[in-house]
Design a protein around this motif. Structure first.
Motif, PDB file in Angstrom:
ATOM      1  N   ARG A 154       0.827  -1.214   0.000  1.00  0.00           N
ATOM      2  CA  ARG A 154       0.000   0.000   0.000  1.00  0.00           C
ATOM      3  C   ARG A 154       0.859   1.261   0.000  1.00  0.00           C
ATOM      4  O   ARG A 154       0.386   2.342  -0.376  1.00  0.00           O
ATOM      5  CB  ARG A 154      -0.923  -0.008   1.218  1.00  0.00           C
ATOM      6  CG  ARG A 154      -0.217   0.086   2.565  1.00  0.00           C
ATOM      7  CD  ARG A 154      -1.163  -0.203   3.715  1.00  0.00           C
ATOM      8  NE  ARG A 154      -0.535  -0.062   5.028  1.00  0.00           N
ATOM      9  CZ  ARG A 154       0.264  -0.952   5.571  1.00  0.00           C
ATOM     10  NH1 ARG A 154       0.574  -2.070   4.910  1.00  0.00           N
ATOM     11  NH2 ARG A 154       0.778  -0.771   6.768  1.00  0.00           N
ATOM     12  N   TRP A 162       2.962   0.538  -4.344  1.00  0.00           N
ATOM     13  CA  TRP A 162       2.368   0.491  -5.677  1.00  0.00           C
ATOM     14  C   TRP A 162       1.650   1.768  -6.114  1.00  0.00           C
ATOM     15  O   TRP A 162       1.841   2.212  -7.260  1.00  0.00           O
ATOM     16  CB  TRP A 162       1.422  -0.709  -5.775  1.00  0.00           C
ATOM     17  CG  TRP A 162       2.085  -2.020  -5.495  1.00  0.00           C
ATOM     18  CD1 TRP A 162       1.777  -2.894  -4.498  1.00  0.00           C
ATOM     19  CD2 TRP A 162       3.164  -2.618  -6.209  1.00  0.00           C
ATOM     20  NE1 TRP A 162       2.592  -4.001  -4.541  1.00  0.00           N
ATOM     21  CE2 TRP A 162       3.458  -3.859  -5.577  1.00  0.00           C
ATOM     22  CE3 TRP A 162       3.924  -2.229  -7.320  1.00  0.00           C
ATOM     23  CZ2 TRP A 162       4.470  -4.712  -6.024  1.00  0.00           C
ATOM     24  CZ3 TRP A 162       4.935  -3.076  -7.764  1.00  0.00           C
ATOM     25  CH2 TRP A 162       5.192  -4.284  -7.122  1.00  0.00           C
ATOM     26  N   PRO A 163       0.824   2.418  -5.278  1.00  0.00           N
ATOM     27  CA  PRO A 163       0.159   3.631  -5.769  1.00  0.00           C
ATOM     28  C   PRO A 163       1.147   4.751  -6.120  1.00  0.00           C
ATOM     29  O   PRO A 163       0.980   5.436  -7.139  1.00  0.00           O
ATOM     30  CB  PRO A 163      -0.754   4.026  -4.594  1.00  0.00           C
ATOM     31  CG  PRO A 163      -1.013   2.734  -3.876  1.00  0.00           C
ATOM     32  CD  PRO A 163       0.276   1.987  -3.964  1.00  0.00           C
ATOM     33  N   ASP A 174       2.989   3.899  -9.341  1.00  0.00           N
ATOM     34  CA  ASP A 174       2.135   4.103 -10.508  1.00  0.00           C
ATOM     35  C   ASP A 174       1.984   5.583 -10.839  1.00  0.00           C
ATOM     36  O   ASP A 174       1.987   5.961 -12.011  1.00  0.00           O
ATOM     37  CB  ASP A 174       0.763   3.467 -10.262  1.00  0.00           C
ATOM     38  CG  ASP A 174      -0.074   3.445 -11.522  1.00  0.00           C
ATOM     39  OD1 ASP A 174       0.260   2.670 -12.441  1.00  0.00           O
ATOM     40  OD2 ASP A 174      -1.054   4.216 -11.597  1.00  0.00           O
ATOM     41  N   LEU A 223       0.559  -1.946 -10.569  1.00  0.00           N
ATOM     42  CA  LEU A 223      -0.550  -1.592  -9.690  1.00  0.00           C
ATOM     43  C   LEU A 223      -1.759  -2.483  -9.969  1.00  0.00           C
ATOM     44  O   LEU A 223      -2.438  -2.933  -9.039  1.00  0.00           O
ATOM     45  CB  LEU A 223      -0.919  -0.120  -9.864  1.00  0.00           C
ATOM     46  CG  LEU A 223      -2.096   0.379  -9.020  1.00  0.00           C
ATOM     47  CD1 LEU A 223      -1.809   0.230  -7.526  1.00  0.00           C
ATOM     48  CD2 LEU A 223      -2.431   1.838  -9.356  1.00  0.00           C
ATOM     49  N   ARG A 224      -2.007  -2.762 -11.226  1.00  0.00           N
ATOM     50  CA  ARG A 224      -3.137  -3.616 -11.592  1.00  0.00           C
ATOM     51  C   ARG A 224      -2.979  -5.015 -10.989  1.00  0.00           C
ATOM     52  O   ARG A 224      -3.941  -5.593 -10.464  1.00  0.00           O
ATOM     53  CB  ARG A 224      -3.230  -3.691 -13.114  1.00  0.00           C
ATOM     54  CG  ARG A 224      -4.423  -4.461 -13.650  1.00  0.00           C
ATOM     55  CD  ARG A 224      -4.404  -4.413 -15.172  1.00  0.00           C
ATOM     56  NE  ARG A 224      -5.440  -5.254 -15.760  1.00  0.00           N
ATOM     57  CZ  ARG A 224      -5.517  -5.528 -17.053  1.00  0.00           C
ATOM     58  NH1 ARG A 224      -4.609  -5.028 -17.881  1.00  0.00           N
ATOM     59  NH2 ARG A 224      -6.480  -6.293 -17.530  1.00  0.00           N
ATOM     60  N   TYR A 228      -1.331  -5.803  -8.334  1.00  0.00           N
ATOM     61  CA  TYR A 228      -1.554  -5.671  -6.887  1.00  0.00           C
ATOM     62  C   TYR A 228      -3.046  -5.594  -6.579  1.00  0.00           C
ATOM     63  O   TYR A 228      -3.546  -6.283  -5.677  1.00  0.00           O
ATOM     64  CB  TYR A 228      -0.838  -4.421  -6.392  1.00  0.00           C
ATOM     65  CG  TYR A 228      -1.170  -4.007  -4.990  1.00  0.00           C
ATOM     66  CD1 TYR A 228      -0.877  -4.822  -3.899  1.00  0.00           C
ATOM     67  CD2 TYR A 228      -1.775  -2.766  -4.745  1.00  0.00           C
ATOM     68  CE1 TYR A 228      -1.176  -4.419  -2.599  1.00  0.00           C
ATOM     69  CE2 TYR A 228      -2.078  -2.360  -3.458  1.00  0.00           C
ATOM     70  CZ  TYR A 228      -1.781  -3.189  -2.392  1.00  0.00           C
ATOM     71  OH  TYR A 228      -2.080  -2.792  -1.105  1.00  0.00           O
ATOM     72  N   GLU A 229      -3.769  -4.783  -7.322  1.00  0.00           N
ATOM     73  CA  GLU A 229      -5.200  -4.618  -7.074  1.00  0.00           C
ATOM     74  C   GLU A 229      -5.981  -5.897  -7.377  1.00  0.00           C
ATOM     75  O   GLU A 229      -7.029  -6.130  -6.765  1.00  0.00           O
ATOM     76  CB  GLU A 229      -5.723  -3.454  -7.913  1.00  0.00           C
ATOM     77  CG  GLU A 229      -5.196  -2.094  -7.454  1.00  0.00           C
ATOM     78  CD  GLU A 229      -5.605  -0.948  -8.356  1.00  0.00           C
ATOM     79  OE1 GLU A 229      -5.565   0.206  -7.889  1.00  0.00           O
ATOM     80  OE2 GLU A 229      -5.960  -1.194  -9.532  1.00  0.00           O
ATOM     81  N   ARG A 230      -5.458  -6.720  -8.257  1.00  0.00           N
ATOM     82  CA  ARG A 230      -6.116  -7.993  -8.574  1.00  0.00           C
ATOM     83  C   ARG A 230      -5.713  -9.110  -7.611  1.00  0.00           C
ATOM     84  O   ARG A 230      -6.166 -10.242  -7.737  1.00  0.00           O
ATOM     85  CB  ARG A 230      -5.785  -8.402 -10.017  1.00  0.00           C
ATOM     86  CG  ARG A 230      -6.532  -7.580 -11.060  1.00  0.00           C
ATOM     87  CD  ARG A 230      -6.103  -7.899 -12.472  1.00  0.00           C
ATOM     88  NE  ARG A 230      -6.154  -9.329 -12.791  1.00  0.00           N
ATOM     89  CZ  ARG A 230      -5.849  -9.829 -13.999  1.00  0.00           C
ATOM     90  NH1 ARG A 230      -5.489  -9.004 -14.980  1.00  0.00           N
ATOM     91  NH2 ARG A 230      -5.903 -11.119 -14.207  1.00  0.00           N
ATOM     92  N   GLY A 231      -4.865  -8.781  -6.628  1.00  0.00           N
ATOM     93  CA  GLY A 231      -4.482  -9.782  -5.642  1.00  0.00           C
ATOM     94  C   GLY A 231      -3.534 -10.840  -6.166  1.00  0.00           C
ATOM     95  O   GLY A 231      -3.547 -11.983  -5.693  1.00  0.00           O
ATOM     96  N   ASP A 263       2.389  -8.582  -4.666  1.00  0.00           N
ATOM     97  CA  ASP A 263       2.495  -7.596  -3.593  1.00  0.00           C
ATOM     98  C   ASP A 263       3.969  -7.340  -3.298  1.00  0.00           C
ATOM     99  O   ASP A 263       4.853  -8.058  -3.775  1.00  0.00           O
ATOM    100  CB  ASP A 263       1.759  -8.068  -2.342  1.00  0.00           C
ATOM    101  CG  ASP A 263       1.352  -6.915  -1.418  1.00  0.00           C
ATOM    102  OD1 ASP A 263       1.704  -5.751  -1.721  1.00  0.00           O
ATOM    103  OD2 ASP A 263       0.699  -7.177  -0.404  1.00  0.00           O
TER     104      ASP A 263
END
Length: 267
Positions: free
Chosen positions: A224, A227-228, A231, A248-249, A251-254, A257
């Protein structure tokens, strides 16, 4: 040497890319930086320094520590460590001879002023060219994703750590060992498709450290804070849906990390 590693850190000279301002070659830790305003080079350099600071804090260094950095690149983290960690002694190790020469050239003045506190050596994470039980800390910042054999890396880390010494590593891994993870990442990110980065679960590193006899192995997600900001910085050069923005994508898709992994050599 992995051909992708050889080319990326050799002729391509990744550290000279403006996306890695300051030469640290890491994605950065952005917690202390306001991401709601335009980012500049000073922010980028601060993010990379702050990632090193996270690792150094996690290493819980004693007074006048002897530190080994595995995958030191251009040696910017070594220099930061010397400036911020009292009377530390730092050995920067990298597998790539061109990177080491750049490190020596970049820090030529520091090497002349502090010949007993800084040195650079060539070696692989799986076969470290240093004596056993010689270090209070082994650190590595965004290099373990390249290492072909995490078990050998863990065993070598254990070999060179003194009793009570600490290991602290920051890098990115898959969130689990699901069989499809390598394919998912290869479809999203060129560095996984070309073999520069290796898709493995973070638990594989944790298990390797435990298996090598290290204690108190701890895995902390810090994605957290990585990645943001990474990006946002990439958006200066890359449009949405281009492959670098897919970190980032993922990471957001799990799928992927960023982790801080620590362990201790029993006394």
């Amino acid at each position: 040497m992995n051909p992708a590693v050889r080319d990326t850190y050799g002729p391509a000279d990744l550290g000279n890319n403006p996306v890695f301002a300051g030469g640290f070659i890491n994605f950065g830790h952005w917690q202390a930086i306001d991401l709601d305003r335009p980012l500049d080079e000073a922010d980028r350099i601060r993010s990379q320094q702050d990632l090193y600071r996270q690792v150094l804090r996690a290493a819980a260094l004693p007074d006048e520590p002897e530190i080994l950095e595995v995958g030191c690149g251009l040696g910017m983290g070594c220099a930061l460590t010397l400036s911020e960690c009292g009377r530390a002694t730092v050995t920067g190790m990298d597998i790539h001879p061109e990177q080491l020469q750049r490190a020596r050239d970049t820090h030529a003045d520091l090497l002349r002023r502090e010949p007993d506190r800084l040195r650079f050596v060539q070696g692989a994470a799986e076969c470290m060219p240093v004596e056993g039980k010689g270090f209070d800390a082994v650190i590595s910042v965004e290099a373990a994703q390249h290492f072909p054999d995490l078990r050998a890396f863990a065993e070598e880390t254990s070999r060179v750590l003194r009793p009570g010494g600490r290991a602290a590593f920051a890098s990115f891994f898959t969130v689990d060992g699901a069989p499809g993870r390598p394919g998912e990442l290869a479809a999203l990110l060129d560095t996984f498709a070309n073999g520069l980065d290796i898709a493995r679960p973070v638990q594989q590193l944790a298990d390797a450290l435990t298996g090598a006899g290290l204690a108190g192995v701890h895995v902390e997600s810090i994605g957290r804070h990585v990645w943001p900001g990474w990006d946002r910085w990439l958006s200066r050069w890359w449009a949405p849906e281009t492959w670098p923005r897919n970190f980032l994508r993922a990471y957001e898709r799990g799928i992927l990390d960023y982790y801080l992994v620590t362990a201790e050599q029993p006394r």
